[in-house]
Design an enzyme around this catalytic site. Sequence first.
Site, short mmCIF file in Angstrom:
data_model
loop_
_atom_site.label_atom_id
_atom_site.label_comp_id
_atom_site.label_asym_id
_atom_site.label_seq_id
_atom_site.Cartn_x
_atom_site.Cartn_y
_atom_site.Cartn_z
N HIS A 121 0.90 -1.29 0.01
CA HIS A 121 0.08 0.12 0.10
C HIS A 121 0.81 1.32 -0.08
O HIS A 121 0.42 2.18 -0.70
CB HIS A 121 -0.82 0.15 1.33
CG HIS A 121 -1.85 1.15 1.36
ND1 HIS A 121 -2.58 1.66 0.50
CD2 HIS A 121 -1.71 2.29 2.28
CE1 HIS A 121 -3.19 2.95 0.97
NE2 HIS A 121 -2.39 3.28 2.13
N GLU A 188 -11.07 2.15 3.08
CA GLU A 188 -9.90 1.59 3.38
C GLU A 188 -9.98 0.07 4.24
O GLU A 188 -10.48 0.34 5.29
CB GLU A 188 -8.86 2.53 4.11
CG GLU A 188 -8.33 3.59 3.65
CD GLU A 188 -7.14 4.24 4.06
OE1 GLU A 188 -6.24 4.97 3.33
OE2 GLU A 188 -7.08 4.52 5.34
N GLU A 190 -9.10 -2.51 6.82
CA GLU A 190 -7.96 -2.57 7.72
C GLU A 190 -8.48 -3.69 8.70
O GLU A 190 -9.47 -3.99 8.90
CB GLU A 190 -7.80 -1.24 8.30
CG GLU A 190 -7.36 -0.08 7.39
CD GLU A 190 -6.72 1.07 8.10
OE1 GLU A 190 -6.34 0.87 9.29
OE2 GLU A 190 -6.90 2.00 7.68
N ASP A 222 -11.30 2.60 7.45
CA ASP A 222 -11.05 3.77 7.87
C ASP A 222 -11.10 4.83 6.41
O ASP A 222 -10.79 4.93 5.75
CB ASP A 222 -9.44 3.82 7.95
CG ASP A 222 -9.06 5.11 8.37
OD1 ASP A 222 -9.76 5.95 9.46
OD2 ASP A 222 -7.75 5.55 8.19
#
Length: 393
Positions: A121, A188, A190, A222
């Site tokens: 990433h 995102e 996570e 996120d």
Amino acid sequence: MPQHGPRDLPEGDPFGPATLPYGVFTTADEPGRPRVGVRYGAHVLDAAAAAAAHGSAYAGLLDRPTLNPLMAAGRPVWRAVRAEVRGWLADEAHFHPLDEVTLHLPFEVADYVDFYASEHHAGNVGRIFRPDAPDPLTPNWKHLPIGYHGRAGTVVVSGTDVVRPRGQRKAPSDEAPSFGPSLRLDLESEVGFVVGTPTELGTPVTLEDFREHVFGVCLLNDWSARDVQAWEYVPLGPFLGKSFATSVSAWITPLEAFDAARTAPPERTHPLLPYLDDSGAEPGGIDLRIEVAVNGETITRPPFSAMYWTAAQQLAHMTVNGASLRTGDLYASGTVSGPEPDQVGCLLELTQGKGPWLADGDVVTLTAWAPGPDGTRVGLGEVTGRIVPAHEH
């Protein structure tokens, strides 16, 4: 009254006896009484009621509106309660169908820290934003887990709508910043780690003490307003582009459930300082298989096993300066991405920064599982959020 629970789980159900995640729920007949439940297949075991019925010494920790008292009790209690829960599964008098209960944010969030632990990433983002740089990673990236402090008060439970944030944004070609709803709203994928046992100020947590402090694991989204983030983040990092919402699962899977999924992290290419050196420790990676869907269509499958920095290293770094832990601290892995194009963890990477981005009405869902003992699967509760239009002012 509770419904009868399942006598037999479907084969391969990721929420069997190897998983047993904790959450907080209410029922239609007692909407004002949140208490601790344990997911078992498509049912919820009323752990508070079962503990009382069986005379458990831990009943007082389970008949509570958050997991915080249980989490604060420490690892010996976590293990003892988990053992008792397995025994209560045979008592079908205390089960509720999952689709008939309301799930709540399972713990009171004390602090929230987000890391940046995926080399893939970080490399992808570096190449997008710094295409002419000789190295897409910053000079410190392989020496320490980079992170930032987020906003604990905007952590929300799965199923909560996400209001499109408003803020300043300025494209490189614009003469001046403008204000309005984010035009580059992103997800995102996570993994979150929830702290149970606190520490005293000035006392770092070593790699070896990781298990003594981390209660469990959850999925986490996120949400990120990339246009707001790009304009604000120099020189102090993410702020309003991140703080409007962070979604977590309603279920916290105990750390112990992932023992069979332990795996070595990727090979380290730089020597580590002693407090981060895990070369002689137990494998710190976890073989989690994540899937990200938008409006029911899978768009990517990020592998958590590819993460460069482990959760134990992140906790050690987060406390090495003496920062104390509190029960309910939440820290996130950072966006999970793998080496392949279909393994990236956000739209920024998936579209090379060109979009399309999330639209109003889009529903984002994260799911995941890990290998369990004897060929079973260990599940994480899903994280879902629907984007709704920005509020007018």
